[in-house]
Design an enzyme around this catalytic site. Structure first.
Site, PDB file in Angstrom:
ATOM      1  N   LYS A 185       0.588   5.605  10.825  1.00 27.25           N
ATOM      2  CA  LYS A 185       1.615   5.762   9.751  1.00 27.25           C
ATOM      3  C   LYS A 185       1.138   5.717   8.417  1.00 27.25           C
ATOM      4  O   LYS A 185       0.924   4.914   8.381  1.00 27.25           O
ATOM      5  CB  LYS A 185       2.739   5.692   9.838  1.00 27.25           C
ATOM      6  CG  LYS A 185       3.863   5.474   8.222  1.00 27.25           C
ATOM      7  CD  LYS A 185       3.979   7.502   8.005  1.00 27.25           C
ATOM      8  CE  LYS A 185       4.360   6.637   6.985  1.00 27.25           C
ATOM      9  NZ  LYS A 185       3.236   7.079   5.247  1.00 27.25           N
ATOM     10  N   LEU A 189       1.176   9.186   0.130  1.00 26.12           N
ATOM     11  CA  LEU A 189       1.198   9.121  -1.521  1.00 26.12           C
ATOM     12  C   LEU A 189      -1.025   9.841  -0.827  1.00 26.12           C
ATOM     13  O   LEU A 189      -2.164  10.453  -1.684  1.00 26.12           O
ATOM     14  CB  LEU A 189       0.095   8.381  -2.189  1.00 26.12           C
ATOM     15  CG  LEU A 189       2.243   7.994  -2.658  1.00 26.12           C
ATOM     16  CD1 LEU A 189       1.989   7.212  -3.890  1.00 26.12           C
ATOM     17  CD2 LEU A 189       2.456   9.270  -3.086  1.00 26.12           C
ATOM     18  N   GLY A 238       0.747  -3.175   3.108  1.00 29.80           N
ATOM     19  CA  GLY A 238       1.523  -2.620   1.992  1.00 29.80           C
ATOM     20  C   GLY A 238       1.937  -4.011   0.724  1.00 29.80           C
ATOM     21  O   GLY A 238       1.541  -4.456   0.892  1.00 29.80           O
ATOM     22  N   SER A 239       3.127  -2.907   0.374  1.00 31.95           N
ATOM     23  CA  SER A 239       4.143  -3.883  -1.089  1.00 31.95           C
ATOM     24  C   SER A 239       4.441  -5.184   0.428  1.00 31.95           C
ATOM     25  O   SER A 239       4.879  -4.883   0.652  1.00 31.95           O
ATOM     26  CB  SER A 239       4.951  -3.375  -1.734  1.00 31.95           C
ATOM     27  OG  SER A 239       5.331  -2.526  -1.065  1.00 31.95           O
ATOM     28  N   LYS A 245      11.182  -5.297   4.899  1.00 28.64           N
ATOM     29  CA  LYS A 245      11.861  -4.192   5.235  1.00 28.64           C
ATOM     30  C   LYS A 245      11.645  -4.365   6.577  1.00 28.64           C
ATOM     31  O   LYS A 245      12.383  -4.084   7.479  1.00 28.64           O
ATOM     32  CB  LYS A 245      11.897  -3.780   4.776  1.00 28.64           C
ATOM     33  CG  LYS A 245      13.122  -2.699   3.234  1.00 28.64           C
ATOM     34  CD  LYS A 245      12.965  -1.866   3.237  1.00 28.64           C
ATOM     35  CE  LYS A 245      12.771  -1.655   1.489  1.00 28.64           C
ATOM     36  NZ  LYS A 245      12.303  -0.620   1.166  1.00 28.64           N
ATOM     37  N   GLU A 260      -0.155  -7.303   5.919  1.00 27.53           N
ATOM     38  CA  GLU A 260      -1.085  -7.426   4.727  1.00 27.53           C
ATOM     39  C   GLU A 260      -0.594  -7.328   3.503  1.00 27.53           C
ATOM     40  O   GLU A 260      -0.130  -6.420   3.535  1.00 27.53           O
ATOM     41  CB  GLU A 260      -2.638  -6.351   4.894  1.00 27.53           C
ATOM     42  CG  GLU A 260      -3.106  -7.250   6.112  1.00 27.53           C
ATOM     43  CD  GLU A 260      -3.530  -8.694   6.402  1.00 27.53           C
ATOM     44  OE1 GLU A 260      -3.954  -9.261   5.215  1.00 27.53           O
ATOM     45  OE2 GLU A 260      -4.100  -9.117   7.567  1.00 27.53           O
ATOM     46  N   CYS A 294      -5.512  -4.868  -3.687  1.00 26.77           N
ATOM     47  CA  CYS A 294      -4.202  -5.583  -3.691  1.00 26.77           C
ATOM     48  C   CYS A 294      -4.807  -7.024  -3.681  1.00 26.77           C
ATOM     49  O   CYS A 294      -4.520  -8.030  -4.365  1.00 26.77           O
ATOM     50  CB  CYS A 294      -3.921  -6.171  -1.604  1.00 26.77           C
ATOM     51  SG  CYS A 294      -5.867  -5.903  -0.954  1.00 26.77           S
ATOM     52  N   GLU A 393       2.788  -8.601  -9.607  1.00 25.54           N
ATOM     53  CA  GLU A 393       1.881  -7.691  -9.123  1.00 25.54           C
ATOM     54  C   GLU A 393       1.162  -6.171  -9.785  1.00 25.54           C
ATOM     55  O   GLU A 393       2.378  -5.950  -9.673  1.00 25.54           O
ATOM     56  CB  GLU A 393       1.327  -7.133  -7.122  1.00 25.54           C
ATOM     57  CG  GLU A 393       0.185  -6.462  -7.262  1.00 25.54           C
ATOM     58  CD  GLU A 393       0.276  -5.820  -6.069  1.00 25.54           C
ATOM     59  OE1 GLU A 393       1.680  -5.858  -5.288  1.00 25.54           O
ATOM     60  OE2 GLU A 393      -1.179  -6.262  -5.325  1.00 25.54           O
TER      61      GLU A 393
HETATM   62  P1  NAD Z   1       4.579   0.552  -0.093  1.00 28.55           P
HETATM   63  O1  NAD Z   1       4.669  -0.852   0.159  1.00 28.55           O
HETATM   64  O2  NAD Z   1       5.214   1.368  -0.997  1.00 28.55           O
HETATM   65  O3  NAD Z   1       4.157   1.499   1.686  1.00 28.55           O
HETATM   66  C1  NAD Z   1       2.631   1.427   2.304  1.00 28.55           C
HETATM   67  C2  NAD Z   1       3.138   1.744   3.916  1.00 28.55           C
HETATM   68  O4  NAD Z   1       4.160   1.377   3.661  1.00 28.55           O
HETATM   69  C3  NAD Z   1       3.297   2.933   3.456  1.00 28.55           C
HETATM   70  O5  NAD Z   1       2.668   4.181   4.838  1.00 28.55           O
HETATM   71  C4  NAD Z   1       4.823   4.191   3.700  1.00 28.55           C
HETATM   72  O6  NAD Z   1       5.100   4.973   3.465  1.00 28.55           O
HETATM   73  C5  NAD Z   1       5.420   2.920   4.345  1.00 28.55           C
HETATM   74  N1  NAD Z   1       6.394   2.520   4.641  1.00 28.55           N
HETATM   75  C6  NAD Z   1       7.616   3.085   2.687  1.00 28.55           C
HETATM   76  N2  NAD Z   1       8.899   2.727   3.418  1.00 28.55           N
HETATM   77  C7  NAD Z   1       9.186   2.196   4.407  1.00 28.55           C
HETATM   78  C8  NAD Z   1       9.824   1.819   5.494  1.00 28.55           C
HETATM   79  N3  NAD Z   1      10.848   1.301   4.907  1.00 28.55           N
HETATM   80  N4  NAD Z   1       9.145   1.550   6.445  1.00 28.55           N
HETATM   81  C9  NAD Z   1       8.370   0.846   6.959  1.00 28.55           C
HETATM   82  N5  NAD Z   1       7.548   1.881   6.325  1.00 28.55           N
HETATM   83  C10 NAD Z   1       7.425   2.092   4.957  1.00 28.55           C
HETATM   84  O7  NAD Z   1       2.556   0.289  -0.682  1.00 28.55           O
HETATM   85  P2  NAD Z   1       2.299   0.854  -0.863  1.00 28.55           P
HETATM   86  O8  NAD Z   1       2.060   1.630  -2.489  1.00 28.55           O
HETATM   87  O9  NAD Z   1       1.220   2.123  -0.435  1.00 28.55           O
HETATM   88  O10 NAD Z   1       0.069   0.100  -1.602  1.00 28.55           O
HETATM   89  C11 NAD Z   1       0.218  -0.747  -2.116  1.00 28.55           C
HETATM   90  C12 NAD Z   1       0.556  -2.134  -1.846  1.00 28.55           C
HETATM   91  O11 NAD Z   1      -0.752  -2.652  -0.670  1.00 28.55           O
HETATM   92  C13 NAD Z   1      -0.016  -2.891  -2.927  1.00 28.55           C
HETATM   93  O12 NAD Z   1       1.084  -4.408  -2.837  1.00 28.55           O
HETATM   94  C14 NAD Z   1      -0.746  -3.428  -2.357  1.00 28.55           C
HETATM   95  O13 NAD Z   1      -1.278  -5.255  -2.715  1.00 28.55           O
HETATM   96  C15 NAD Z   1      -0.952  -3.579  -0.737  1.00 28.55           C
HETATM   97  N6  NAD Z   1      -2.136  -3.840  -0.483  1.00 28.55           N
HETATM   98  C16 NAD Z   1      -2.295  -5.050   0.671  1.00 28.55           C
HETATM   99  C17 NAD Z   1      -3.312  -4.969   1.291  1.00 28.55           C
HETATM  100  C18 NAD Z   1      -4.158  -6.453   2.595  1.00 28.55           C
HETATM  101  O14 NAD Z   1      -4.710  -6.285   2.683  1.00 28.55           O
HETATM  102  N7  NAD Z   1      -3.253  -7.686   1.711  1.00 28.55           N
HETATM  103  C19 NAD Z   1      -4.803  -3.979   1.340  1.00 28.55           C
HETATM  104  C20 NAD Z   1      -4.223  -2.637   0.224  1.00 28.55           C
HETATM  105  C21 NAD Z   1      -3.316  -3.485   0.221  1.00 28.55           C
END
Ligand code: NAD
Length: 503
Positions: A185, A189, A238-239, A245, A260, A294, A393
């Site tokens: 998934k 964006l 992701g974040s 969640k 991550e 990240c 961040e």
């Molecule tokens: P995000 O958390 O908004 O979204 C990440 C993914 O989760 C997307 O595919 C999104 O559609 C999905 N998502 C959103 N809500 C969800 C839910 N309730 N349940 C399940 N999935 C859900 O993050 P983003 O804005 O896409 O990415 C930026 C973040 O990712 C930053 O915080 C960055 O530091 C982090 N990041 C971490 C690494 C790492 O290796 N540690 C690498 C890249 C990005």
């Protein structure tokens, strides 16, 4: 300039499938703010269909199931995918650049990394065959034990938009190498290159259902992966807020997750350095990928005796960075991925100003770019430990600066954060670099550089940056379960109870 946006659907069971709700989400080019195409919007009903397909592929029971295929067979497909990515490199890089805004040169670099990562896990898939039934040395000769490493099952892979295809590959390649089947998934964006990965899977004849790719909005669609009883594990990037969640949903079924998450990484610069060399790594560490990394070393902690001279250089170099459409030659900073992120970053900067920080350079849209979500490379000083800009961040091209006088103070400042992803030190003194590396509370440490990443080495964080490691052998272990088998090999009875025949 004309873009060739391939029309795509959801990829389920080896086929393009329209989403059940028939809805689509526009693709916005962040450099022009124009809609340039659309992607399908999956809902929980589509997740159900995809999970069922992945489950069938995992246990097909006709001698052709993915989970029981040898590592060598799986490696063949992974290598074929790598070759196709290389063949399509320029198309994929262009799609990536117009989807998420990263400079074309960086997107091209990502595609090399994608191909390299599939190749690397093809090697590890083959290696897995040889590692099966590894014996365990026991203190009793009457028993023999060995270990089987088995694919964990159907896995849910949730990824962000900053490295759309590369972050997906960091999960897809090891998951498939291990023998898992998967539902990917990507972020709503930036999903285009992940849908092209689907097309590549079709081209190389990956068995149906082994990899399913669902694009779309709607927390319920994504959350349903985490709470689905037939999904054995969730790997999430992701974040921190979303990670929490996902973990909560998965916890209801005691489902393993690897996370991550975000970061606020420090770069500590001592006074024994070459100023130009240090300046370039500091800027690269924060402004690469438009500052949307990240692990960005976005907190500069510099020795007070060189702070003013170094800052002068950083400001001069920053003003020289080419901010433009990512497809323009020489672009080194493209637009922020979306209007939402753009506005969030500007809000961070205005809050910093209102709290008393000084914007040394940047902080606004570049004058020469009237449309697109562009923000100049920004350097902020006069920050305090408690300011939002120092603690949270930003995920944009914003570098904050603080000074220190002793090594102890530098380490204390570096570790004073909820996050623990990356950390960097710049000094010509190897012993000092060694001491500081050990003192950093982070999963990844760079010495005299910032950001280089190799698919052979582990990647991941501590504290609220998450847990588990991707890449390297650690990445493969994420998708394997360990089964220990013990056999009784003595011809003699166990002899704990008295045999009734001897009574
Ligand atoms: P995000 O958390 O908004 O979204 C990440 C993914 O989760 C997307 O595919 C999104 O559609 C999905 N998502 C959103 N809500 C969800 C839910 N309730 N349940 C399940 N999935 C859900 O993050 P983003 O804005 O896409 O990415 C930026 C973040 O990712 C930053 O915080 C960055 O530091 C982090 N990041 C971490 C690494 C790492 O290796 N540690 C690498 C890249 C990005």
């Amino acid at each position: 300039m004309e873009y060739l946006i391939p029309p795509r659907e959801l990829f389920i069971d080896g086929e393009w499938v329209q989403p059940i709700c028939r809805k689509r989400i526009p693709i916005i080019n962040p450099a022009t703010e124009e809609a340039i195409g659309d992607i399908p919007a999956a809902t929980p009903e589509d997740v159900e269909v995809a999970v069922a397909a992945a489950r069938r592929a995992f246990i097909r029971n006709k001698g052709e199931d993915w989970s029981k295929a040898s590592g060598a067979v799986r490696a063949k497909y992974l290598r074929a995918i790598a070759a196709k990515v290389t063949e399509r490199k320029s198309q994929l890089a262009k799609l990536e650049a117009i989807d998420c805004g990263k400079p074309l040169d960086e997107a091209a670099w990502d595609m090399d990394d994608v191909a390299g990562c599939f190749e690397y896990y093809a090697d590890l898939a083959e290696g897995l065959d040889a590692k099966q039934k590894a014996p365990i040395s026991l203190p009793m000769e009457t028993f023999k034990s060995y270990v089987l490493k088995e694919p964990i099952g159907v896995v849910g892979l949730i990824t962000p938009w900053n490295y759309p295809l590369l972050m997906a590959t960091w999960k897809v390649a090891p998951a498939l190498a291990a023998g898992c089947t998967a539902i990917l998934k990507p972020s709503e964006l930036a999903s285009m290159t992940c849908l092209e990965l689907a097309d590549i899977c079709r081209e190389v004849g990956l068995p149906p259902g082994v990899l399913n790719i669902l694009t779309g909005l709607g927390p319920e669609a994504r959350a349903s992966l985490a709470s689905h009883p037939d999904v054995a594990k969730i790997a999430f990037t992701g974040s921190s807020a979303t990670g929490s969640k996902v973990m909560t949903a998965a916890a209801q079924l005691v489902k393993p997750v690897s996370l991550e998450l975000g970061g606020k990484s420090p770069i500590v610069v001592f006074d024994d350095i070459d100023l130009d060399i240090a300046a370039e790594w500091i800027l690269f560490g924060c402004f690469w990928t438009n500052g949307q990394i990240c692990s960005a070393t976005s907190r500069l902690i510099v020795h007070e005796s060189i702070a003013s001279e170094l800052l002068d250089r950083l400001v001069k170099w920053s003003k020289n960075i080419k901010v433009s459409d990512p497809l323009e030659e020489g672009c080194r900073l493209g637009p922020i991925v979306s209007r939402g992120q753009y506005e969030k970053i500007l809000k961070f900067i205005s809050t910093a100003k209102s709290e008393g920080a000084t914007i040394q350079t940047g902080g606004t849209r570049p004058e020469h770019l009237k449309t697109g979500f562009f923000i100049e490379p920004t350097i902020i000083t006069d920050v305090t430990n408690s300011m939002q800009i120092w603690r949270e961040e930003v995920f944009g091209p914003v570098l904050c600066v603080k000074t220190f006088s002793t090594e102890e103070e530098a380490i204390q400042l570096a570790n004073d954060t909820h996050y623990g992803l990356g950390a960097a030190v710049i000094s010509k003194d190897p012993e000092r670099c060694d001491r500081v590396s050990k003192a950093f509370q982070a999963g990844i440490v760079w010495i005299n550089c910032s950001q280089p990443c190799f698919c052979q080495a582990p990647w991941g964080g501590n504290k609220r940056s998450g847990f588990g490691r991707e890449l390297g052998e650690w990445g493969l272990e994420n998708y394997l379960s360990v089964k220990h088998v013990t056999q009784y090999v003595s011809p003699d009875p166990w002899g704990w109870y008295q045999s009734p025949s001897k009574l």
